[in-house]
Design a protein around this motif. Structure first.
Motif, mmCIF file in Angstrom:
data_model
loop_
_atom_site.group_PDB
_atom_site.id
_atom_site.type_symbol
_atom_site.label_atom_id
_atom_site.label_comp_id
_atom_site.label_asym_id
_atom_site.label_seq_id
_atom_site.Cartn_x
_atom_site.Cartn_y
_atom_site.Cartn_z
ATOM 1 N N THR A 19 1.023 -1.234 0.139
ATOM 2 C CA THR A 19 0.104 0.117 -0.037
ATOM 3 C C THR A 19 0.743 1.216 -0.113
ATOM 4 O OG1 THR A 19 -0.025 0.173 2.478
ATOM 5 C CG2 THR A 19 -1.785 -1.220 1.345
ATOM 6 N N LEU A 20 0.344 2.254 -0.343
ATOM 7 C CA LEU A 20 0.963 3.628 -0.313
ATOM 8 C C LEU A 20 1.301 4.075 1.123
ATOM 9 C CD1 LEU A 20 2.013 5.958 -2.045
ATOM 10 C CD2 LEU A 20 -0.129 7.259 -1.554
ATOM 11 N N GLU A 21 0.686 3.728 1.987
ATOM 12 C CA GLU A 21 1.083 3.913 3.185
ATOM 13 C C GLU A 21 2.434 3.235 3.759
ATOM 14 O OE1 GLU A 21 -1.901 3.460 2.308
ATOM 15 O OE2 GLU A 21 -2.833 5.310 2.683
ATOM 16 N N ARG A 22 2.359 1.979 3.497
ATOM 17 C CA ARG A 22 3.690 0.951 3.443
ATOM 18 C C ARG A 22 4.655 1.579 2.875
ATOM 19 N NH1 ARG A 22 3.110 -5.362 3.772
ATOM 20 N NH2 ARG A 22 5.311 -5.551 4.321
ATOM 21 N N LEU A 23 4.682 1.980 1.719
ATOM 22 C CA LEU A 23 5.850 2.327 0.949
ATOM 23 C C LEU A 23 6.263 3.420 1.536
ATOM 24 C CD1 LEU A 23 7.081 1.680 -1.984
ATOM 25 C CD2 LEU A 23 6.064 3.595 -2.922
ATOM 26 N N MET A 24 5.454 4.382 1.785
ATOM 27 C CA MET A 24 6.116 5.687 2.566
ATOM 28 C C MET A 24 6.878 5.514 3.984
ATOM 29 S SD MET A 24 5.584 7.881 0.348
ATOM 30 C CE MET A 24 5.996 6.742 -0.875
ATOM 31 N N ALA A 25 6.145 4.545 4.511
ATOM 32 C CA ALA A 25 6.631 4.348 5.934
ATOM 33 C C ALA A 25 8.140 3.491 5.601
ATOM 34 C CB ALA A 25 5.837 3.005 6.633
ATOM 35 N N GLU A 54 -5.091 5.550 -12.738
ATOM 36 C CA GLU A 54 -5.770 6.363 -13.902
ATOM 37 C C GLU A 54 -6.530 7.360 -13.207
ATOM 38 O OE1 GLU A 54 -8.298 4.406 -17.219
ATOM 39 O OE2 GLU A 54 -7.097 2.594 -16.045
ATOM 40 N N GLY A 55 -7.339 7.251 -12.174
ATOM 41 C CA GLY A 55 -7.974 8.306 -11.508
ATOM 42 C C GLY A 55 -7.433 9.521 -10.833
ATOM 43 N N GLY A 56 -6.043 9.312 -10.947
ATOM 44 C CA GLY A 56 -5.244 10.282 -10.127
ATOM 45 C C GLY A 56 -5.045 9.754 -8.879
ATOM 46 N N PHE A 57 -4.229 10.533 -7.837
ATOM 47 C CA PHE A 57 -4.320 10.316 -6.412
ATOM 48 C C PHE A 57 -5.304 10.904 -5.893
ATOM 49 C CE2 PHE A 57 0.532 10.589 -7.423
ATOM 50 C CZ PHE A 57 0.942 9.168 -6.861
ATOM 51 N N ASP A 58 -5.741 10.091 -4.556
ATOM 52 C CA ASP A 58 -7.005 10.929 -3.977
ATOM 53 C C ASP A 58 -6.321 11.994 -3.076
ATOM 54 O OD1 ASP A 58 -9.425 9.756 -2.439
ATOM 55 O OD2 ASP A 58 -8.275 10.879 -1.150
ATOM 56 N N LYS A 59 -7.301 13.108 -3.001
ATOM 57 C CA LYS A 59 -6.681 14.336 -2.364
ATOM 58 C C LYS A 59 -5.817 14.241 -1.091
ATOM 59 C CE LYS A 59 -7.934 19.011 -0.920
ATOM 60 N NZ LYS A 59 -7.047 18.931 0.307
ATOM 61 N N ALA A 60 -6.518 13.316 -0.226
ATOM 62 C CA ALA A 60 -5.907 13.001 1.078
ATOM 63 C C ALA A 60 -4.608 12.243 1.030
ATOM 64 C CB ALA A 60 -7.047 11.905 1.846
ATOM 65 N N GLU A 61 -4.349 11.596 0.030
ATOM 66 C CA GLU A 61 -3.128 10.881 -0.470
ATOM 67 C C GLU A 61 -1.955 11.961 -0.718
ATOM 68 O OE1 GLU A 61 -4.048 6.693 -2.212
ATOM 69 O OE2 GLU A 61 -4.200 8.023 -3.364
ATOM 70 N N LEU A 62 -2.454 12.932 -1.454
ATOM 71 C CA LEU A 62 -1.551 14.059 -2.007
ATOM 72 C C LEU A 62 -1.395 14.909 -0.863
ATOM 73 C CD1 LEU A 62 -2.813 15.386 -5.389
ATOM 74 C CD2 LEU A 62 -0.611 14.214 -4.866
ATOM 75 N N ASP A 63 -2.337 14.993 0.101
ATOM 76 C CA ASP A 63 -1.765 15.963 1.229
ATOM 77 C C ASP A 63 -0.922 15.282 2.280
ATOM 78 O OD1 ASP A 63 -3.791 17.859 0.374
ATOM 79 O OD2 ASP A 63 -5.344 17.163 1.564
#
Lengths: 253, 253
Positions: free
Chosen positions: A152-158, A203-212
């Motif tokens: 997941t993106l969260e885990r990648l960032m961690a 495809e739909g882009g990042f979610d706003k919360a993800e970008l924040d």
């Protein structure tokens, strides 16, 4: 005038040295014998990502095998430091395309990542690996990019190494021009290029919360690729192309 | 939370102005009605490469048509000066890919060119045009790249405008780094970017005699894309990506 075809170039797992005998796997044997129509005595080129590049000769042609013996070393092993590419998987053919082009353009690691808008939840790592190997054989790399298990993106960032700057391809237009950001990575006080990675969204882009959340991370810089809306796979390839032109390759250092 | 889909964006041939009624062609009507499942009263976005971008509303849904009426202008027309891309056609799917990505990355003209090692002699211009239109719709361009009739390399060179620098993607390693060459086009004595074009070769590369002839032309500069051997379509896309990052887009000037 018939053009001499270059010897096929194959990635192998075993260690390579002088006079090493290798049994190629059956798909490689099939490729050499039935696709390239090579015969005993014909030459191939081998690399394994560790021992450089070696010439080799086909000994005999078996039913499902074709043992080869190495000759001389053609190129010494070199490190191939390249950017990492973290990407939200897209449709199958576009994911194939991202993997192939990323290998050609010098990525050293591919990290499939699930974001909120990612539709593909099934990742075929074997297929990704095969595409990366094939592209690496073709483009004369001495290594094959590593391919991570999807996270997941969260885990990648961690788990992201904080000294590797992460350039997030921000399709909202809020990012800085990519050429400017790459130029800033060019030479640090240590006189070498800083390592970096790219993250492209689904495809739909990042979610706003993800970008924040991404923007709050110290190792993240949002970058833009110009005024047009690029497809996910185009953005990944364009970013790696810019890296190659501005930071990559021995003739640029 | 359901995401609101953006209104479909369509390229049309007729002139656009306020309160203009248009009969879309049958494939566009099919796309809106059967693929996007729009209904009378739903909105679309139209552009024609000349009159800017307009909102429009579907009036009625017919069997093979769906007339629309324009509302207000969303964006004024702008010139979109981009590089030309001359390329030796490769296999069908790779040619599709070159056309799609070239449109996304801002090419203003595509010139299919036959070289000595070009295997594809059949060019489907209608298919190229359809791919260019679809990519332009998707990436929010206000124009669609022009697509020329295929010509031989000799003829392309004879007709090439001498004030448009041609960057030949030279896979022999003799070219200059592309970033350096593009930087040199950045601002002339006239204070504006110089127009340029790229030429990429076929799968087998250019013939030596072709490269020799190209190098003698005053408007030609050979450029390299780094140490790896790139596939023809990768080279085309990488070159355009570098152009976009270094010379293209209003946020870079």
């Amino acid at each position: 005038m018939a053009k001499t075809k270059p010897a096929p170039r194959l990635f192998v797992e075993p260690g390579l040295g002088p006079e090493t005998r290798l049994a190629l796997d059956s798909s490689q044997a099939h490729y050499l014998v039935h696709v390239m129509r090579l015969k005993a005595g014909d030459g191939v080129v081998l690399f394994n990502g560790r021992d450089g590049e070696w010439s080799a000769v086909i000994e005999t042609i078996g039913k499902n095998n074709c043992p080869v013996t190495t000759g001389k070393r053609l190129r010494p092993q070199e490190t191939e430091p390249g950017p990492w590419l973290a990407f939200a998987p897209v449709k199958k053919s576009q994911t194939d395309f991202i993997v192939e082009k990323a290998a050609e353009l010098g990525a050293s690691r591919l990290c499939p990542v699930f974001t909120r808008n990612t539709n593909s939840t099934r990742i075929n790592l074997d297929r990704m690996r095969a595409n990366a190997v094939e592209a690496s054989e073709q483009c004369r790399r001495l290594t094959v990019p590593a391919i991570d298990e999807p996270v997941t993106l969260e885990r990648l960032m961690a788990g992201w190494p904080v000294d590797r700057r992460l350039l997030v391809l921000d399709e909202t237009g809020a990012g800085q021009p990519i050429a400017k950001v790459l130029a800033g990575l060019r030479k640090g006080s240590d006189g070498i290029f800083h390592e970096c990675g790219f993250l492209t969204g689904p495809e739909g882009g990042f979610d706003k919360a993800e970008l924040d959340a991404l923007r709050k991370l110290d190792f993240v810089t949002g970058v833009g690729l110009g005024p047009r809306v690029l497809r996910a796979e185009t953005a990944a390839i364009a970013a790696l192309s810019c890296w190659q032109a501005l930071l990559g390759g021995d003739n640029y250092s």
